[in-house]
Design a protein around this motif. Structure first.
Motif, PDB file in Angstrom:
ATOM      1  N   ALA A  49      40.430 -10.240  21.252  1.00 34.59           N
ATOM      2  CA  ALA A  49      41.714  -9.053  21.699  1.00 34.59           C
ATOM      3  C   ALA A  49      42.822 -10.219  22.083  1.00 34.59           C
ATOM      4  CB  ALA A  49      41.231  -8.291  22.400  1.00 34.59           C
ATOM      5  N   PRO A  50      44.124  -9.581  21.902  1.00 37.10           N
ATOM      6  CA  PRO A  50      45.082 -10.215  22.553  1.00 37.10           C
ATOM      7  C   PRO A  50      45.006 -10.345  24.094  1.00 37.10           C
ATOM      8  CG  PRO A  50      46.030  -8.955  20.838  1.00 37.10           C
ATOM      9  CD  PRO A  50      44.477  -8.632  21.088  1.00 37.10           C
ATOM     10  N   MET A  53      47.682  -6.629  26.014  1.00 43.21           N
ATOM     11  CA  MET A  53      47.957  -5.552  25.048  1.00 43.21           C
ATOM     12  C   MET A  53      47.601  -4.181  25.841  1.00 43.21           C
ATOM     13  SD  MET A  53      44.333  -5.740  23.056  1.00 43.21           S
ATOM     14  CE  MET A  53      44.648  -4.099  22.160  1.00 43.21           C
ATOM     15  N   SER A  54      48.303  -3.010  25.301  1.00 48.38           N
ATOM     16  CA  SER A  54      47.878  -1.834  25.867  1.00 48.38           C
ATOM     17  C   SER A  54      46.353  -1.528  26.184  1.00 48.38           C
ATOM     18  CB  SER A  54      48.520  -0.553  24.864  1.00 48.38           C
ATOM     19  OG  SER A  54      50.056  -0.899  25.050  1.00 48.38           O
ATOM     20  N   THR A  74      49.941  -0.790  30.172  1.00 44.25           N
ATOM     21  CA  THR A  74      50.835  -1.049  28.975  1.00 44.25           C
ATOM     22  C   THR A  74      50.769  -2.974  28.388  1.00 44.25           C
ATOM     23  OG1 THR A  74      52.799  -1.228  30.406  1.00 44.25           O
ATOM     24  CG2 THR A  74      52.577   0.819  29.232  1.00 44.25           C
ATOM     25  N   ASP A  75      50.246  -3.226  29.537  1.00 46.37           N
ATOM     26  CA  ASP A  75      50.143  -4.873  29.329  1.00 46.37           C
ATOM     27  C   ASP A  75      48.522  -5.416  29.644  1.00 46.37           C
ATOM     28  OD1 ASP A  75      50.064  -4.786  32.177  1.00 46.37           O
ATOM     29  OD2 ASP A  75      51.709  -5.806  32.261  1.00 46.37           O
ATOM     30  N   GLY A  76      47.773  -4.369  29.979  1.00 50.17           N
ATOM     31  CA  GLY A  76      46.372  -5.173  30.287  1.00 50.17           C
ATOM     32  C   GLY A  76      46.193  -5.606  31.695  1.00 50.17           C
ATOM     33  N   ARG A  95      47.467   2.189  17.166  1.00 50.46           N
ATOM     34  CA  ARG A  95      47.379   0.814  17.060  1.00 50.46           C
ATOM     35  C   ARG A  95      48.136  -0.040  18.060  1.00 50.46           C
ATOM     36  NH1 ARG A  95      47.300  -2.146  12.459  1.00 50.46           N
ATOM     37  NH2 ARG A  95      48.322  -4.341  12.377  1.00 50.46           N
ATOM     38  N   GLY A  96      47.383  -1.207  18.511  1.00 47.41           N
ATOM     39  CA  GLY A  96      47.449  -1.806  19.601  1.00 47.41           C
ATOM     40  C   GLY A  96      47.294  -1.399  20.780  1.00 47.41           C
ATOM     41  N   VAL A  97      46.240  -0.446  21.099  1.00 51.99           N
ATOM     42  CA  VAL A  97      45.605   0.137  22.108  1.00 51.99           C
ATOM     43  C   VAL A  97      44.203  -0.259  21.998  1.00 51.99           C
ATOM     44  CG1 VAL A  97      45.133   2.016  23.674  1.00 51.99           C
ATOM     45  CG2 VAL A  97      47.357   2.040  22.336  1.00 51.99           C
ATOM     46  N   GLU A  98      43.632  -1.008  22.918  1.00 51.11           N
ATOM     47  CA  GLU A  98      42.399  -1.220  22.946  1.00 51.11           C
ATOM     48  C   GLU A  98      41.604  -0.088  24.173  1.00 51.11           C
ATOM     49  OE1 GLU A  98      39.144  -4.853  24.198  1.00 51.11           O
ATOM     50  OE2 GLU A  98      41.180  -4.971  25.084  1.00 51.11           O
TER      51      GLU A  98
END
Length: 202
Positions: A49-50, A53-54, A74-76, A95-98
């Motif tokens: 995972a990045p 990420m959210s 919003t940024d982890g 999309r983009g939400v873990e």
């Protein structure tokens, strides 16, 4: 699975006591739709995972699926919002939400085992080996339990195994998936830690 420091920061801000160097991911939901007796834990290498990420952190209650406490970032890194809601009313997980599920300490037991040489994460006979190693340590039938092996575990060395009720875990994962909040990772509220004994009051 190991919980990341960013998850710990969000959980701590929300009032949960996670761990910065903790066990362990139970499932990679994109590969396995629900826990089965043969499910094996995966290491962090399997889910890249990045860093930023959210994040939607969902605390699994000890009972059946109902309302869930949650926290978002919003940024982890920093807490954005928190609250409690039914599965369908939880914050959107597009999309983009873990989506990370937090397992309460009372739903887990931790067992220390020594793995045979040649047996580690991803080994074809890992589940059967763990069944044998844990047979005398568990009160419930092994087939009704889900095991998660410490990432980085190696054959011939000792490792932690997280154990929880398979049906309970599957019920929550399926409820969240049915509401469009598919869980990507699962982390424990309180993993084993080295050092002196501590008493946590939750």
């Amino acid at each position: 699975m190991w919980i990341r420091d960013s998850d710990h920061a969000v959980a701590r801000a929300h009032g949960h006591r996670g761990a910065g160097a903790a066990l362990s991911v139970f499932e990679e939901r994109r590969r396995c739709p629900r826990p089965t007796p043969n499910t094996q834990a995966f290491t962090t290498d399997a889910y890249n995972a990045p860093t930023l990420m959210s994040l939607l952190l969902i605390a699994l209650p000890p009972g059946p699926p109902a309302g869930y406490e949650f926290a978002t970032s919003t940024d982890g890194q920093a807490l954005a919002a928190h609250g409690s809601a039914a599965p369908a009313l939880l914050p959107a997980a597009g999309r983009g939400v873990e989506v990370v599920a937090l397992v309460p300490a009372g739903q887990l037991s931790w067992q220390r085992v020594t793995l045979p040489r040649g047996v580690g994460p991803g080994a074809p006979r890992l589940r059967s080996v763990l069944d044998g190693l844990l047979e005398d340590q568990l009160l419930d039938d092994a087939g009704a339990l889900h095991f998660a092996l410490e990432p980085g575990a190696q054959g011939g060395a000792s490792a932690w195994v997280a154990v929880c009720d398979r049906a309970w875990l599957a019920a929550h994962l399926n409820a969240l998936e049915g509401a469009g909040r598919t869980v990507h990772r699962i982390v424990p509220e309180l993993p084993p830690q080295d050092g002196p004994l501590r008493l946590w009051v939750t």
